[in-house]
Design a protein around this motif. Structure first.
Motif, PDB file in Angstrom:
ATOM      1  N   LEU A  50       0.826  -1.206   0.000  1.00  0.00           N
ATOM      2  CA  LEU A  50       0.000   0.000   0.000  1.00  0.00           C
ATOM      3  C   LEU A  50       0.859   1.254   0.000  1.00  0.00           C
ATOM      4  N   HIS A  51       1.936   1.229   0.762  1.00  0.00           N
ATOM      5  CA  HIS A  51       2.835   2.381   0.788  1.00  0.00           C
ATOM      6  C   HIS A  51       3.452   2.600  -0.591  1.00  0.00           C
ATOM      7  N   ALA A  52       3.885   1.510  -1.241  1.00  0.00           N
ATOM      8  CA  ALA A  52       4.503   1.617  -2.565  1.00  0.00           C
ATOM      9  C   ALA A  52       3.503   2.086  -3.619  1.00  0.00           C
ATOM     10  N   CYS A  53       2.224   1.722  -3.456  1.00  0.00           N
ATOM     11  CA  CYS A  53       1.193   2.037  -4.441  1.00  0.00           C
ATOM     12  C   CYS A  53       0.564   3.412  -4.217  1.00  0.00           C
ATOM     13  N   SER A  54       0.869   4.041  -3.113  1.00  0.00           N
ATOM     14  CA  SER A  54       0.233   5.316  -2.780  1.00  0.00           C
ATOM     15  C   SER A  54       0.494   6.363  -3.863  1.00  0.00           C
ATOM     16  N   GLY A  55      -0.574   6.974  -4.358  1.00  0.00           N
ATOM     17  CA  GLY A  55      -0.469   8.005  -5.381  1.00  0.00           C
ATOM     18  C   GLY A  55      -0.143   7.490  -6.765  1.00  0.00           C
ATOM     19  N   ARG A  56      -0.202   6.179  -6.963  1.00  0.00           N
ATOM     20  CA  ARG A  56       0.160   5.573  -8.240  1.00  0.00           C
ATOM     21  C   ARG A  56      -1.002   4.764  -8.829  1.00  0.00           C
ATOM     22  N   VAL A  57      -0.893   4.493 -10.109  1.00  0.00           N
ATOM     23  CA  VAL A  57      -1.823   3.610 -10.807  1.00  0.00           C
ATOM     24  C   VAL A  57      -1.258   2.200 -10.748  1.00  0.00           C
ATOM     25  N   LEU A  58      -2.087   1.227 -10.440  1.00  0.00           N
ATOM     26  CA  LEU A  58      -1.661  -0.164 -10.420  1.00  0.00           C
ATOM     27  C   LEU A  58      -1.664  -0.718 -11.844  1.00  0.00           C
ATOM     28  N   VAL A  59      -0.562  -1.342 -12.244  1.00  0.00           N
ATOM     29  CA  VAL A  59      -0.457  -1.994 -13.552  1.00  0.00           C
ATOM     30  C   VAL A  59      -0.168  -3.468 -13.313  1.00  0.00           C
ATOM     31  N   HIS A  91      -0.788  -7.695 -15.224  1.00  0.00           N
ATOM     32  CA  HIS A  91      -1.229  -8.493 -16.370  1.00  0.00           C
ATOM     33  C   HIS A  91      -2.282  -9.484 -15.881  1.00  0.00           C
ATOM     34  N   HIS A  92      -3.484  -9.394 -16.437  1.00  0.00           N
ATOM     35  CA  HIS A  92      -4.649 -10.121 -15.920  1.00  0.00           C
ATOM     36  C   HIS A  92      -4.885  -9.671 -14.476  1.00  0.00           C
ATOM     37  N   ALA A  93      -5.169  -8.377 -14.337  1.00  0.00           N
ATOM     38  CA  ALA A  93      -5.175  -7.705 -13.041  1.00  0.00           C
ATOM     39  C   ALA A  93      -6.262  -8.188 -12.098  1.00  0.00           C
ATOM     40  N   THR A  94      -7.241  -8.926 -12.591  1.00  0.00           N
ATOM     41  CA  THR A  94      -8.293  -9.436 -11.713  1.00  0.00           C
ATOM     42  C   THR A  94      -7.714 -10.250 -10.560  1.00  0.00           C
ATOM     43  N   ILE A  95      -6.653 -10.995 -10.819  1.00  0.00           N
ATOM     44  CA  ILE A  95      -6.040 -11.799  -9.758  1.00  0.00           C
ATOM     45  C   ILE A  95      -5.516 -10.885  -8.652  1.00  0.00           C
ATOM     46  N   GLU A  96      -4.731  -9.887  -9.041  1.00  0.00           N
ATOM     47  CA  GLU A  96      -4.136  -8.992  -8.052  1.00  0.00           C
ATOM     48  C   GLU A  96      -5.203  -8.187  -7.302  1.00  0.00           C
ATOM     49  N   THR A  97      -6.141  -7.608  -8.038  1.00  0.00           N
ATOM     50  CA  THR A  97      -7.121  -6.751  -7.371  1.00  0.00           C
ATOM     51  C   THR A  97      -8.056  -7.556  -6.472  1.00  0.00           C
ATOM     52  N   THR A  98      -8.431  -8.749  -6.892  1.00  0.00           N
ATOM     53  CA  THR A  98      -9.335  -9.572  -6.073  1.00  0.00           C
ATOM     54  C   THR A  98      -8.670  -9.976  -4.763  1.00  0.00           C
ATOM     55  N   LEU A  99      -7.458 -10.510  -4.844  1.00  0.00           N
ATOM     56  CA  LEU A  99      -6.804 -11.016  -3.639  1.00  0.00           C
ATOM     57  C   LEU A  99      -6.350  -9.885  -2.719  1.00  0.00           C
ATOM     58  N   ALA A 122      -7.776  -9.096   1.065  1.00  0.00           N
ATOM     59  CA  ALA A 122      -6.865  -8.950   2.200  1.00  0.00           C
ATOM     60  C   ALA A 122      -7.103  -7.629   2.921  1.00  0.00           C
ATOM     61  N   CYS A 123      -7.327  -6.556   2.167  1.00  0.00           N
ATOM     62  CA  CYS A 123      -7.556  -5.253   2.800  1.00  0.00           C
ATOM     63  C   CYS A 123      -8.876  -5.222   3.566  1.00  0.00           C
ATOM     64  N   GLU A 124      -9.906  -5.873   3.042  1.00  0.00           N
ATOM     65  CA  GLU A 124     -11.169  -5.938   3.776  1.00  0.00           C
ATOM     66  C   GLU A 124     -10.981  -6.681   5.088  1.00  0.00           C
ATOM     67  N   ALA A 170     -12.040  -2.424   4.644  1.00  0.00           N
ATOM     68  CA  ALA A 170     -12.547  -1.823   3.405  1.00  0.00           C
ATOM     69  C   ALA A 170     -11.778  -2.401   2.224  1.00  0.00           C
ATOM     70  N   PRO A 171     -12.358  -2.347   1.025  1.00  0.00           N
ATOM     71  CA  PRO A 171     -11.679  -2.891  -0.152  1.00  0.00           C
ATOM     72  C   PRO A 171     -10.558  -1.979  -0.648  1.00  0.00           C
ATOM     73  N   PHE A 172      -9.674  -2.571  -1.395  1.00  0.00           N
ATOM     74  CA  PHE A 172      -8.589  -1.864  -2.079  1.00  0.00           C
ATOM     75  C   PHE A 172      -9.098  -1.490  -3.463  1.00  0.00           C
ATOM     76  N   VAL A 173      -9.212  -0.196  -3.739  1.00  0.00           N
ATOM     77  CA  VAL A 173      -9.800   0.272  -5.002  1.00  0.00           C
ATOM     78  C   VAL A 173      -8.813   1.210  -5.694  1.00  0.00           C
ATOM     79  N   PRO A 174      -7.786   0.669  -6.351  1.00  0.00           N
ATOM     80  CA  PRO A 174      -6.850   1.524  -7.075  1.00  0.00           C
ATOM     81  C   PRO A 174      -7.338   1.767  -8.497  1.00  0.00           C
TER      82      PRO A 174
END
Length: 228
Positions: A118-127, A129-137, A141-143, A148-152
């Motif tokens: 989260l610290h590394a992603c702060s203020g950045r766009v998440l990139v 490949h097949h991002a559903t895996i990363e965003t879902t998991l 974990a954040c919930e 609350a969910p992670f919504v980048p």
């Protein structure tokens, strides 16, 4: 439609921020890049996960790898790979990612790994490949950890490659769209797969190659590229 699309992300982030605690609350206090930001000016974080299974309903995170990209430059010195201890056996997927039970047993607890991400992603766009895996998991974990969910803002290089090729979601399934095959279309080197940091770097390189599809000037904005 574009206005609704942008507003949808804003509203979902605002709702999540209301309930978020700890590191996730701090993440939401840092504004995300504006949708009008030219792609070449974006601050992004290329990210990859290795997990116990591709069944996202039951999968646990085993490692998180990331590398920042700033103004079309990959900041290799700030890349990071964190092995995560899921508190259970790795299972048969060990033959894919090579993370054995003894390796993950010495890994970081999930809260520590997610906080670093989260610290590394702060203020950045998440990139990814097949991002559903990363965003879902990561969202799950954040919930669990922070309420609350992670919504980048997300750019999915698989979806972007499909658009570049003019394919629709059902076309050819995902044949020729995995990370190695997509990289091959741009003459990028083949790396050993399924190491989270290596795959994050590979994804970052692919993203920059995809941006070259639009040229170095007058290219797309974040609004054009992002998944949702």
């Amino acid at each position: 439609m574009v206005t609704w699309f942008a507003d949808s992300l804003h509203r979902r982030r605002a709702r999540a921020a209301q309930d978020a605690r700890g590191p996730l609350a701090r993440y939401y206090r840092e504004p995300a890049p504006a949708d009008s930001t030219p792609a070449g000016d974006l601050a992004v974080l290329a990210l990859d996960l290795e997990c116990t299974s591709l069944d996202l309903d039951s999968a646990d995170i085993l490692s998180i790898g990331w590398v920042p990209v700033q103004e079309r430059r990959i900041l290799l010195g700030r890349g990071r790979r964190v092995v995560v201890n899921p508190g259970r056996e790795v299972g048969p997927n060990v033959t894919v990612h090579g993370l054995t039970d003894d390796v993950v047993a010495a890994g970081a607890p999930l809260p520590e790994a997610v906080e670093q991400m989260l610290h590394a992603c702060s203020g950045r766009v998440l990139v990814a490949h097949h991002a559903t895996i990363e965003t879902t998991l990561l969202s799950r974990a954040c919930e669990l950890l922070y309420g609350a969910p992670f919504v980048p803002p997300v750019i999915d290089t698989l979806a972007l490659q499909r658009r570049i090729l003019g394919w629709h979601r059902g076309d050819q399934e995902n044949t020729g769209l995995n990370l190695a095959a997509a990289r091959g279309r741009y003459g990028l080197p083949r790396y050993a797969a399924h190491d989270a940091l290596t795959d994050a770097i590979a994804c970052a390189e692919l993203f920059l190659a995809q941006l070259s599809h639009w040229g170095t000037s007058g290219g797309p904005t974040l609004r054009t590229l992002r998944l949702r």
